[in-house]
Design an enzyme around this catalytic site. Structure first.
Site, PDB file in Angstrom:
ATOM      1  N   ARG A 111      53.936  13.069  -7.903  1.00 24.35           N
ATOM      2  CA  ARG A 111      53.158  11.826  -8.410  1.00 24.35           C
ATOM      3  C   ARG A 111      53.620  10.229  -7.930  1.00 24.35           C
ATOM      4  O   ARG A 111      53.372   9.462  -7.795  1.00 24.35           O
ATOM      5  CB  ARG A 111      53.194  11.917  -9.927  1.00 24.35           C
ATOM      6  N   CYS A 150      49.920  12.829 -19.262  1.00 26.18           N
ATOM      7  CA  CYS A 150      48.930  12.531 -20.499  1.00 26.18           C
ATOM      8  C   CYS A 150      49.653  11.295 -21.323  1.00 26.18           C
ATOM      9  O   CYS A 150      48.928  10.655 -21.748  1.00 26.18           O
ATOM     10  CB  CYS A 150      48.939  13.714 -21.223  1.00 26.18           C
ATOM     11  N   HIS A 242      47.534  12.517 -28.173  1.00 29.48           N
ATOM     12  CA  HIS A 242      48.908  11.720 -28.188  1.00 29.48           C
ATOM     13  C   HIS A 242      48.907  10.464 -28.831  1.00 29.48           C
ATOM     14  O   HIS A 242      48.284   9.511 -28.499  1.00 29.48           O
ATOM     15  CB  HIS A 242      49.544  11.805 -26.988  1.00 29.48           C
TER      16      HIS A 242
HETATM   17  P1  NAP Z   1      48.151  26.778 -17.959  1.00 30.50           P
HETATM   18  O1  NAP Z   1      47.340  26.920 -19.242  1.00 30.50           O
HETATM   19  O2  NAP Z   1      49.603  27.396 -18.046  1.00 30.50           O
HETATM   20  O3  NAP Z   1      47.397  27.178 -16.693  1.00 30.50           O
HETATM   21  C1  NAP Z   1      47.862  27.444 -15.313  1.00 30.50           C
HETATM   22  C2  NAP Z   1      46.801  27.805 -14.453  1.00 30.50           C
HETATM   23  O4  NAP Z   1      47.483  27.962 -13.224  1.00 30.50           O
HETATM   24  C3  NAP Z   1      46.231  29.163 -14.735  1.00 30.50           C
HETATM   25  O5  NAP Z   1      44.926  28.898 -14.254  1.00 30.50           O
HETATM   26  C4  NAP Z   1      46.860  30.095 -14.195  1.00 30.50           C
HETATM   27  O6  NAP Z   1      46.193  31.382 -13.730  1.00 30.50           O
HETATM   28  C5  NAP Z   1      47.089  29.240 -12.700  1.00 30.50           C
HETATM   29  N1  NAP Z   1      48.590  29.842 -12.175  1.00 30.50           N
HETATM   30  C6  NAP Z   1      49.484  30.191 -12.592  1.00 30.50           C
HETATM   31  N2  NAP Z   1      50.545  30.587 -11.720  1.00 30.50           N
HETATM   32  C7  NAP Z   1      49.503  30.611 -10.620  1.00 30.50           C
HETATM   33  C8  NAP Z   1      49.936  31.032  -9.070  1.00 30.50           C
HETATM   34  N3  NAP Z   1      51.302  31.392  -8.714  1.00 30.50           N
HETATM   35  N4  NAP Z   1      49.084  30.801  -8.278  1.00 30.50           N
HETATM   36  C9  NAP Z   1      47.754  30.480  -8.667  1.00 30.50           C
HETATM   37  N5  NAP Z   1      47.576  30.160  -9.845  1.00 30.50           N
HETATM   38  C10 NAP Z   1      48.485  30.148 -10.856  1.00 30.50           C
HETATM   39  O7  NAP Z   1      48.748  25.161 -17.765  1.00 30.50           O
HETATM   40  P2  NAP Z   1      47.812  23.803 -17.936  1.00 30.50           P
HETATM   41  O8  NAP Z   1      48.540  23.359 -19.301  1.00 30.50           O
HETATM   42  O9  NAP Z   1      46.809  23.944 -17.840  1.00 30.50           O
HETATM   43  O10 NAP Z   1      48.533  22.747 -17.066  1.00 30.50           O
HETATM   44  C11 NAP Z   1      48.114  22.746 -15.687  1.00 30.50           C
HETATM   45  C12 NAP Z   1      48.695  21.417 -14.875  1.00 30.50           C
HETATM   46  O11 NAP Z   1      48.504  20.264 -15.578  1.00 30.50           O
HETATM   47  C13 NAP Z   1      50.277  21.529 -14.957  1.00 30.50           C
HETATM   48  O12 NAP Z   1      50.945  21.138 -13.677  1.00 30.50           O
HETATM   49  C14 NAP Z   1      50.591  20.645 -16.311  1.00 30.50           C
HETATM   50  O13 NAP Z   1      51.838  19.847 -15.978  1.00 30.50           O
HETATM   51  C15 NAP Z   1      49.346  19.589 -15.855  1.00 30.50           C
HETATM   52  N6  NAP Z   1      48.927  18.733 -17.089  1.00 30.50           N
HETATM   53  C16 NAP Z   1      48.884  19.347 -18.205  1.00 30.50           C
HETATM   54  C17 NAP Z   1      48.326  18.572 -19.283  1.00 30.50           C
HETATM   55  C18 NAP Z   1      47.964  19.119 -20.893  1.00 30.50           C
HETATM   56  O14 NAP Z   1      47.730  18.350 -21.673  1.00 30.50           O
HETATM   57  N7  NAP Z   1      47.860  20.422 -21.130  1.00 30.50           N
HETATM   58  C19 NAP Z   1      48.402  17.134 -19.276  1.00 30.50           C
HETATM   59  C20 NAP Z   1      48.268  16.603 -18.084  1.00 30.50           C
HETATM   60  C21 NAP Z   1      48.901  17.376 -16.883  1.00 30.50           C
HETATM   61  P3  NAP Z   1      46.311  32.691 -14.497  1.00 30.50           P
HETATM   62  O15 NAP Z   1      45.104  32.295 -15.801  1.00 30.50           O
HETATM   63  O16 NAP Z   1      45.848  33.662 -13.434  1.00 30.50           O
HETATM   64  O17 NAP Z   1      47.551  32.720 -14.723  1.00 30.50           O
END
Ligand code: NAP
Length: 344
Positions: A111, A150, A242
């Site tokens: 970023r 976020c 938030h």
């Molecule tokens: P999450 O719920 O843990 O989801 C992760 C995703 O990535 C799942 O689809 C998972 O697939 C996949 N994945 C994990 N390991 C992988 C690998 N080795 N190869 C390919 N795919 C893989 O995470 P999240 O909260 O959605 O966050 C996703 C991203 O967005 C992060 O970088 C986070 O920092 C960012 N983010 C999150 C938020 C928020 O409010 N949550 C806000 C801003 C940014 P499986 O289901 O198959 O494990």
């Protein structure tokens, strides 16, 4: 004509929001979903433990989950929304961009890279032109654009408004929802009846990403805004949304009315996911509240209230939906800007 799009990390918390927001989108047609090896080969409805507050879209349910590999994604997919853990994204995103895909990414890797645009379309759309520099330097046919963290995206629209009074210093204390840590991020035993005054890495992200977003791009180089930003980040037991308490010191001393007018004057864009108004201003000092106000503008609006002038600067509260405006919706909106600016 619709642009064919895909979602990387489609089964996760942010990926599921992306799938929800893409359902019936006027410009994008969902054509591919990817996840980890353990999900690849399953149908999306089998692989995703669907936890979003609307039924799983029929256009996504039967798609087969692909491996997160450029060779596994059809060539006619032009735009990919990336919702991968940042370590995984750091490994795979460059390969996708090299293979010609344009990525709108939520992940925090890169970023702050000098040639990666970090964009909130209503605030700094011109930073997208940094993609010229990115393509020159990296030799990519594709591209990577990032949306901010976020908690940063919640605060920066109001800071951008305050910059018209000469923004010099910002202190912010956050009350962040549990969904910001992903589904398995914070255990219920930790967060029920509790508040945790630390979120690893979050304070630094707010401090550095804000200055990049508010900086200026001269066509070759992006310079950071010189405002000092200090953040204190707290996890609280709300599900989504938030809330942030901000104190902003400015060179001029605007009145409460001038600050509220400046907030209202931040314009939305003529893009499907940009809400109008962008900043909803409350007179009631007890608003905004997460439960009442996180879905304003379909979760894409920012709310502000409780504006006061104090010896520590302009004080106010601001709120946004962390997985919509703060993540999936932000990436979709960046995709809409990429399309309207001719990057696809
Ligand atoms: P999450 O719920 O843990 O989801 C992760 C995703 O990535 C799942 O689809 C998972 O697939 C996949 N994945 C994990 N390991 C992988 C690998 N080795 N190869 C390919 N795919 C893989 O995470 P999240 O909260 O959605 O966050 C996703 C991203 O967005 C992060 O970088 C986070 O920092 C960012 N983010 C999150 C938020 C928020 O409010 N949550 C806000 C801003 C940014 P499986 O289901 O198959 O494990």
């Amino acid at each position: 004509m619709s642009v064919r799009v895909g979602v990387l990390g489609a089964t996760g918390a942010v990926g599921q929001r992306c799938i929800q927001l893409l359902d019936g989108h006027p410009e994008f047609e969902l054509a591919a979903v990817t996840a980890s090896e353990s999900s690849a080969g399953l149908s999306y409805s089998e692989a995703a433990k669907w936890r979003v507050d609307s039924p799983i879209p029929s256009g996504a349910a039967d798609l087969t989950v692909r491996e997160t590999d450029p060779d596994a994604v059809p060539d006619d997919v032009e735009l990919l929304f990336s919702s991968l853990p940042s370590g995984v994204a750091a490994e795979v995103e460059p390969g996708f961009a090299e293979a010609g895909y344009v990525l709108s990414s939520n992940s925090s890797n890169d970023r702050l890279a000098e040639d990666v645009p970090l964009v909130i379309p209503e605030i700094n759309p011109g930073h997208l032109d940094l993609l010229e520099v990115q393509r020159d330097e990296r030799g990519w046919d594709g591209a990577v654009v990032k949306n901010p963290n976020c908690s940063t995206i919640t605060m920066v629209p109001t800071l951008s408004a305050l910059d018209s009074f000469g923004l010099e210093r910002v202190h912010v204390a956050t009350l962040q929802a549990v969904s910001g840590a992903g589904y398995s991020g914070v255990s219920s035993m930790e967060i029920i009846d509790n508040a945790i005054p630390h979120i690893g890495g979050e304070e630094n992200k707010m401090e550095t990403e804000s200055r990049k977003l508010l900086g200026t791009f001269d066509g070759a180089e992006l310079s950071r805004h010189d405002a000092e930003v200090s953040a204190s980040c707290n996890r609280v037991p709300t599900l989504d949304g938030h809330l942030e308490n901000v104190w902003a010191e400015t060179a001029e001393d605007p009145s409460v009315e001038e600050v509220e007018d400046a907030f209202r004057a931040v314009e939305s864009l003529d893009l499907p996911s940009s809400p109008d108004p962008l900043i909803e201003v409350f007179d009631d000092p007890s608003r905004p509240q997460p439960r009442l106000d996180r879905t304003l503008g379909g979760g894409m609006a920012v709310a502000a209230g409780g504006v006061q002038t104090t010896p520590a600067g302009v004080q106010y509260n601001t709120l946004a939906h962390n997985t919509i405006r703060g993540a999936a919706g932000a990436a979709v909106l960046n995709g809409e800007l990429l399309r309207s600016d001719g990057w696809l």
